[in-house]
Design an enzyme around this catalytic site. Structure first.
Site, PDB file in Angstrom:
ATOM      1  N   GLU A 126      -1.860  -8.946   3.279  1.00 18.58           N
ATOM      2  CA  GLU A 126      -1.385  -9.675   5.244  1.00 18.58           C
ATOM      3  C   GLU A 126      -2.761  -9.432   5.815  1.00 18.58           C
ATOM      4  O   GLU A 126      -3.591  -9.983   6.780  1.00 18.58           O
ATOM      5  CB  GLU A 126      -0.725  -8.281   5.529  1.00 18.58           C
ATOM      6  CG  GLU A 126      -1.166  -6.936   5.919  1.00 18.58           C
ATOM      7  CD  GLU A 126      -1.433  -5.893   5.304  1.00 18.58           C
ATOM      8  OE1 GLU A 126      -1.547  -6.205   4.320  1.00 18.58           O
ATOM      9  OE2 GLU A 126      -1.715  -4.825   5.399  1.00 18.58           O
ATOM     10  N   CYS A 128       0.744  -1.089   0.164  1.00 16.44           N
ATOM     11  CA  CYS A 128       0.043   0.327  -0.272  1.00 16.44           C
ATOM     12  C   CYS A 128       0.725   1.079  -0.367  1.00 16.44           C
ATOM     13  O   CYS A 128       1.194   1.161  -1.270  1.00 16.44           O
ATOM     14  CB  CYS A 128      -0.774  -0.652   1.101  1.00 16.44           C
ATOM     15  SG  CYS A 128      -2.310   1.302   0.907  1.00 16.44           S
ATOM     16  N   HIS A 165      -3.848  -5.198   0.170  1.00 17.68           N
ATOM     17  CA  HIS A 165      -3.812  -5.692   1.513  1.00 17.68           C
ATOM     18  C   HIS A 165      -3.416  -7.109   2.379  1.00 17.68           C
ATOM     19  O   HIS A 165      -3.974  -7.135   2.334  1.00 17.68           O
ATOM     20  CB  HIS A 165      -3.918  -4.620   2.995  1.00 17.68           C
ATOM     21  CG  HIS A 165      -3.808  -3.451   3.217  1.00 17.68           C
ATOM     22  ND1 HIS A 165      -2.627  -2.273   3.991  1.00 17.68           N
ATOM     23  CD2 HIS A 165      -4.584  -2.351   2.745  1.00 17.68           C
ATOM     24  CE1 HIS A 165      -2.497  -1.973   3.653  1.00 17.68           C
ATOM     25  NE2 HIS A 165      -3.053  -1.549   3.418  1.00 17.68           N
TER      26      HIS A 165
END
Ligand code: MN
Length: 239
Positions: free
Chosen positions: A211, A106, A209
């Site tokens: 994660e 990001c 994102h």
């Protein structure tokens, strides 16, 4: 030995506490890395920070000061953190020079692009004129828009797919891709969703994102596995 992965932090609040969402740490650890948090500081040179790690994970956060890519701030630009900008850009440049793997997520993808000489849209909706929702209201684990992954790229090898549904929590994006980098994924509106180094060095910037979504979208875990493996190789080279 686990490769040492330097994970950058944000800072804020009333007392300027360092901040990091735990998912970055979990993803690195589950992929076999040793996560080490790197707080932004002006008191340690980037080269000295880099000596402590085998690779760098640039994490999400606010906007990069547009002065770094030669623009005046417009009203659409968001919050900036000058110390974090300086720290991450210097660290990123040091890592690229030293051939250490860099994964940007990001804001981290934007930092990577700017550090390598590219530029950003200060606001996608107002400057690029897109109406695709890049600041989703759905939960972070849920992919809301499609990206097309360029075949034959590092990203493509890592995720093993040419289309992904990804989450989206950004209002800025890559404008000019940095010299020595290529755009390896795009959204349907043409927004650059990932960049990677065109040379032998392992450098990847992801605008979404992973994660927050990899548990329910397993190809994305390949990003972390590939990154940690590249850091392991970089560690072996130094030994
Ligand atoms: Mn997006």
């Amino acid at each position: 030995m686990r490769p040492r992965i330097g994970v950058t932090c944000g800072s804020g609040g009333e007392d300027g506490s360092f901040t990091l969402r735990p998912q970055y740490v979990e993803a690195v650890a589950r992929a076999g890395g040793l996560p080490l948090l790197l707080p932004a500081t002006e008191d340690v040179p980037a080269e000295a920070v880099l000596e402590a790690v085998d690779g760098v994970l640039l994490t999400g956060g606010g906007d990069v000061d547009p002065d770094w890519y030669g623009e005046e701030p417009r009203v659409v630009n968001g919050q900036i953190n000058p110390v974090r900008d300086r720290f991450e850009i210097a660290l990123c440049r040091a890592a690229l020079r030293a051939g250490r793997p860099v994964l940007g997520i990001c804001r981290g993808a934007q930092v990577l692009n700017v550090a390598a000489g590219g530029s950003l849209y200060q606001d996608l909706a107002r400057e690029m004129g897109t109406s695709l929702q890049h600041a989703q209201k759905a939960p972070g684990w849920y992919g809301t828009h499609k990206v097309t992954v360029q075949e034959g790229t590092l990203l493509w090898r890592l995720v093993g797919a040419t289309t992904l549904r990804v989450n989206s929590f950004h209002h800025q994006g890559v404008r000019e891709v940095a010299p020595g980098f290529t755009a390896c994924a795009h959204a349907a509106d043409g927004v650059v969703e990932a960049i990677e180094g065109a040379g032998p060095a392992w450098a990847l910037g992801i605008q979404w994102h992973p994660e927050r979504s990899y548990k329910v979208n397993s190809p994305e875990f390949g990003l972390f596995k590939g990154f940690v493996e590249a850091c392991r190789a970089a560690r072996a080279q130094q030994a």
